[in-house]
Design a protein around this motif. Sequence first.
Motif, mmCIF file in Angstrom:
data_model
loop_
_atom_site.group_PDB
_atom_site.id
_atom_site.type_symbol
_atom_site.label_atom_id
_atom_site.label_comp_id
_atom_site.label_asym_id
_atom_site.label_seq_id
_atom_site.Cartn_x
_atom_site.Cartn_y
_atom_site.Cartn_z
ATOM 1 N N GLY A 330 36.065 -38.654 -2.337
ATOM 2 C CA GLY A 330 35.443 -37.721 -3.223
ATOM 3 C C GLY A 330 34.529 -36.831 -2.312
ATOM 4 O O GLY A 330 34.213 -37.186 -0.990
ATOM 5 N N VAL A 331 34.125 -35.595 -2.884
ATOM 6 C CA VAL A 331 33.605 -34.782 -1.852
ATOM 7 C C VAL A 331 32.089 -34.874 -2.154
ATOM 8 O O VAL A 331 31.442 -34.998 -3.083
ATOM 9 C CB VAL A 331 34.082 -33.494 -2.154
ATOM 10 C CG1 VAL A 331 33.716 -33.054 -3.677
ATOM 11 C CG2 VAL A 331 33.464 -32.062 -1.211
ATOM 12 N N ARG A 332 31.453 -34.814 -0.963
ATOM 13 C CA ARG A 332 29.791 -34.748 -0.906
ATOM 14 C C ARG A 332 29.377 -33.295 -0.432
ATOM 15 O O ARG A 332 28.082 -33.083 -0.832
ATOM 16 C CB ARG A 332 29.330 -35.963 0.150
ATOM 17 C CG ARG A 332 29.448 -37.230 -0.162
ATOM 18 C CD ARG A 332 28.617 -37.480 -1.668
ATOM 19 N NE ARG A 332 27.324 -37.279 -1.272
ATOM 20 C CZ ARG A 332 26.375 -38.040 -0.917
ATOM 21 N NH1 ARG A 332 26.790 -39.280 -0.707
ATOM 22 N NH2 ARG A 332 24.964 -37.696 -0.861
ATOM 23 N N SER A 333 30.141 -32.733 0.483
ATOM 24 C CA SER A 333 29.744 -31.321 0.425
ATOM 25 C C SER A 333 30.812 -30.303 0.448
ATOM 26 O O SER A 333 31.925 -30.608 1.134
ATOM 27 C CB SER A 333 29.039 -31.165 2.014
ATOM 28 O OG SER A 333 28.505 -29.903 2.451
ATOM 29 N N LEU A 334 30.589 -29.147 -0.052
ATOM 30 C CA LEU A 334 31.739 -28.407 -0.611
ATOM 31 C C LEU A 334 31.431 -26.775 -0.156
ATOM 32 O O LEU A 334 30.149 -26.485 -0.418
ATOM 33 C CB LEU A 334 31.922 -28.256 -1.996
ATOM 34 C CG LEU A 334 33.324 -27.910 -2.445
ATOM 35 C CD1 LEU A 334 34.570 -28.495 -2.154
ATOM 36 C CD2 LEU A 334 33.242 -27.550 -4.045
ATOM 37 N N ARG A 335 32.366 -26.239 0.543
ATOM 38 C CA ARG A 335 32.081 -24.699 0.896
ATOM 39 C C ARG A 335 33.092 -23.782 0.316
ATOM 40 O O ARG A 335 34.419 -24.062 0.195
ATOM 41 C CB ARG A 335 32.164 -24.781 2.430
ATOM 42 C CG ARG A 335 32.031 -23.342 3.018
ATOM 43 C CD ARG A 335 31.821 -23.241 4.354
ATOM 44 N NE ARG A 335 33.221 -23.558 5.175
ATOM 45 C CZ ARG A 335 33.503 -23.978 6.418
ATOM 46 N NH1 ARG A 335 32.254 -23.837 7.150
ATOM 47 N NH2 ARG A 335 34.469 -24.055 6.618
ATOM 48 N N LEU A 336 32.561 -22.803 -0.043
ATOM 49 C CA LEU A 336 33.224 -21.732 -0.880
ATOM 50 C C LEU A 336 33.216 -20.404 -0.049
ATOM 51 O O LEU A 336 31.952 -20.020 0.239
ATOM 52 C CB LEU A 336 32.929 -21.590 -2.258
ATOM 53 C CG LEU A 336 33.390 -20.112 -3.058
ATOM 54 C CD1 LEU A 336 35.021 -20.475 -3.407
ATOM 55 C CD2 LEU A 336 32.759 -19.883 -4.179
ATOM 56 N N GLU A 337 34.417 -19.934 0.391
ATOM 57 C CA GLU A 337 34.560 -18.828 1.151
ATOM 58 C C GLU A 337 34.946 -17.582 0.278
ATOM 59 O O GLU A 337 36.268 -17.876 -0.547
ATOM 60 C CB GLU A 337 35.420 -18.922 2.598
ATOM 61 C CG GLU A 337 34.697 -20.349 3.394
ATOM 62 C CD GLU A 337 35.780 -20.271 4.610
ATOM 63 O OE1 GLU A 337 36.590 -19.529 4.498
ATOM 64 O OE2 GLU A 337 35.371 -21.200 5.306
ATOM 65 N N ALA A 338 34.497 -16.313 0.306
ATOM 66 C CA ALA A 338 34.935 -15.233 -0.383
ATOM 67 C C ALA A 338 35.245 -14.429 0.819
ATOM 68 O O ALA A 338 34.216 -13.777 1.303
ATOM 69 C CB ALA A 338 33.853 -14.924 -1.281
ATOM 70 N N HIS A 339 36.180 -13.717 1.047
ATOM 71 C CA HIS A 339 36.715 -13.134 2.074
ATOM 72 C C HIS A 339 36.816 -11.689 1.514
ATOM 73 O O HIS A 339 37.622 -11.555 0.498
ATOM 74 C CB HIS A 339 38.060 -13.358 2.627
ATOM 75 C CG HIS A 339 37.966 -14.663 3.390
ATOM 76 N ND1 HIS A 339 37.751 -14.634 4.917
ATOM 77 C CD2 HIS A 339 37.877 -16.165 3.061
ATOM 78 C CE1 HIS A 339 37.567 -16.041 5.413
ATOM 79 N NE2 HIS A 339 37.970 -16.630 4.476
ATOM 80 N N ARG A 340 36.045 -10.539 1.981
ATOM 81 C CA ARG A 340 36.013 -9.333 1.487
ATOM 82 C C ARG A 340 37.299 -8.351 2.055
ATOM 83 O O ARG A 340 37.687 -8.537 3.213
ATOM 84 C CB ARG A 340 34.475 -8.634 1.529
ATOM 85 C CG ARG A 340 33.665 -9.743 0.963
ATOM 86 C CD ARG A 340 32.223 -8.919 0.904
ATOM 87 N NE ARG A 340 31.851 -8.027 2.155
ATOM 88 C CZ ARG A 340 30.715 -7.705 2.531
ATOM 89 N NH1 ARG A 340 29.524 -7.996 1.588
ATOM 90 N NH2 ARG A 340 30.267 -6.930 3.625
ATOM 91 N N THR A 341 37.414 -7.238 1.486
ATOM 92 C CA THR A 341 38.200 -6.368 2.088
ATOM 93 C C THR A 341 37.782 -5.670 3.332
ATOM 94 O O THR A 341 38.638 -5.148 3.960
ATOM 95 C CB THR A 341 38.685 -5.249 0.931
ATOM 96 O OG1 THR A 341 37.323 -4.640 0.681
ATOM 97 C CG2 THR A 341 39.069 -5.836 -0.386
ATOM 98 N N ASP A 342 36.653 -5.553 3.735
ATOM 99 C CA ASP A 342 36.164 -5.039 4.990
ATOM 100 C C ASP A 342 35.963 -6.094 6.154
ATOM 101 O O ASP A 342 35.379 -6.169 7.034
ATOM 102 C CB ASP A 342 34.780 -4.542 4.758
ATOM 103 C CG ASP A 342 33.740 -5.518 4.125
ATOM 104 O OD1 ASP A 342 34.187 -6.548 3.955
ATOM 105 O OD2 ASP A 342 32.536 -5.083 4.131
ATOM 106 N N GLN A 343 36.944 -7.266 5.881
ATOM 107 C CA GLN A 343 37.007 -8.379 6.904
ATOM 108 C C GLN A 343 35.608 -9.368 6.853
ATOM 109 O O GLN A 343 35.550 -10.268 7.961
ATOM 110 C CB GLN A 343 37.364 -7.703 8.122
ATOM 111 C CG GLN A 343 38.521 -6.769 8.250
ATOM 112 C CD GLN A 343 39.763 -7.609 7.622
ATOM 113 O OE1 GLN A 343 40.095 -8.614 7.935
ATOM 114 N NE2 GLN A 343 40.791 -6.704 6.938
ATOM 115 N N ALA A 344 34.875 -9.167 6.393
ATOM 116 C CA ALA A 344 33.630 -9.767 6.090
ATOM 117 C C ALA A 344 33.876 -11.097 5.154
ATOM 118 O O ALA A 344 34.748 -11.057 4.452
ATOM 119 C CB ALA A 344 32.351 -8.872 5.752
ATOM 120 N N ALA A 345 32.874 -12.097 5.274
ATOM 121 C CA ALA A 345 32.984 -13.190 4.450
ATOM 122 C C ALA A 345 31.943 -13.643 3.949
ATOM 123 O O ALA A 345 30.701 -13.956 4.700
ATOM 124 C CB ALA A 345 33.809 -14.383 5.257
#
Length: 559
Positions: A330-345
Amino acid sequence: MSHRRILSLWFPRLGAERIMRAKRGGMAGPLAVIEELSNTQVISALNNAAVSEGLWVGQPVRDAHAMCGHLLTRSRNIPAEGAFLTALQRWAGKYSPWVAEQAPDGLVIDLTGCAHLFGGESGMLTQVEEDCTDMGLSVQLGMADTLGAAWALARYAGVQAGSDRSGDAISQEARATRARAQKRTPKDSAKRRHWTRGGAAPQTVTLPHGVARIAEPGQTYGALAPLPVAALRLEGTMVSQLNRLGLRQIGELMDQPRASLARRFGRGLVMRLDQAMGSAPEPVSPGSAPDHFAVRLTLPEPIGLIDDLMAGVDRMLPRLCARLEARGKGVRSLRLEAHRTDQAAEVVVVGLARPLRDPARIRPLLEMKLDQIDAGFGIDMLRLEALQVEPIHARTVAGHVQAGAVAQQRADGGTGLEDLIGRLGARVGLEAITRYHPVDTHIPEKTAKVLAAAWSEPAENWPAAPQSRPLLLWPPELVNASDGPVLSVQFRWRGQDWQLAQARGPERIAPEWWLDDPNWRNGVRDYWVVVTSSGARLWLFYAHGGGLSAGWFCQGSFA
């Protein structure tokens, strides 16, 4: 029939060379890695420059500084050395998939059927040495049919079996002692003292590339016979006992009856002999890669709305939870990454109060964090990764005592409180949410301790107090009343006069005599439940005096 072939790699200067690699060549002089053993700082690893100064592993640091005034020292970091050895294990996977660590400074590789891919065994050893040289590492190699024999050749090939300086060894060496003492260099003296301690790691020996480190198939006995008995991976005390009996070489040990060896030294010695000769199995068990749970979603067109982000999460989250369920995690810590078109996240991290793998319970926590994401000119890739996972074990509640708990679990599935903690933690942080747990003590202010709610279970049964306890407790505050233990009709507290209407007590509470608590140095206390004329219910006590003066104090208030 093909023979099993094992390659052992020993990095005798792993601790020092790891630091030199981290400094990128910034340490060119003698370097020693030190650790504390039996309240004494000793050397655990050296670089080549320090060895050339005559220092040795196990030497006290004060003696090393006396021999080498410009010696640099660094404290040993055992976790960092372990992580570096794990990285070397991944590198060694280029030669064979069967690679295992031999902590703290070695690797073992099962090369059966792989050596011909690198030009034979000699060519493979040459390639390994070249790779280690490029990485700035000193290495000694040994190859044989068994793991024990390869380990012995890597560490003891070319090392002469010495004596423990007892028995016939004294008579044989006494005549030459004075002559050798005058000619002995500091480096030779260091080697001698290091070896006579028995069972310690041998000094590194530079050997020509060839048969000295390779035991040809079927030639294990001939390769091991001249080596010292310490090459069998024995404890230092057992090596010393064998040396005192005149058994200094493995060949001499193999000529002895196994039954007598087992009776005198235990089955461990016989087992090591059988493992080295191949009579007892000793497989190479490669370490499994740690579990890694992550999913990715590549979008055909950039998105920026929260509804679109949640639609992507709804597609990824069930896949991630299915992988967690397949491994019982089971997960205790979760990370969501949103990668943008300008190479930033853009990155958001969600902590959970309990390890979960139910998408319906995790989804609201992610949704609360999406307003922190700046979409910029659009998001074209989403990635969801479980940073911290824990095993989930099945729980079975049975018996009449837990009937109330079973009813509560049926009412809300047993998840209502956990979901509440998770939602509050997403806003204020999980570390800010605490709960009380009972403590087995009779001291009023110590009957409960504060724990983090996300990393603790609710207390089921609180022990009953012998008398009623106030709802509010604070540190004892001085009360101006009579000097004796008799409760007076009037008293002054917090700058106000109070009139006694009713009192119940006393309840005597003694301090914990086995602890030196500064708050209880005024001795035994007599507690009273006091009702004033204004209706206030206070908790007063009279301290009889111990290390401090006696007097009246107020410690709490009832509802």
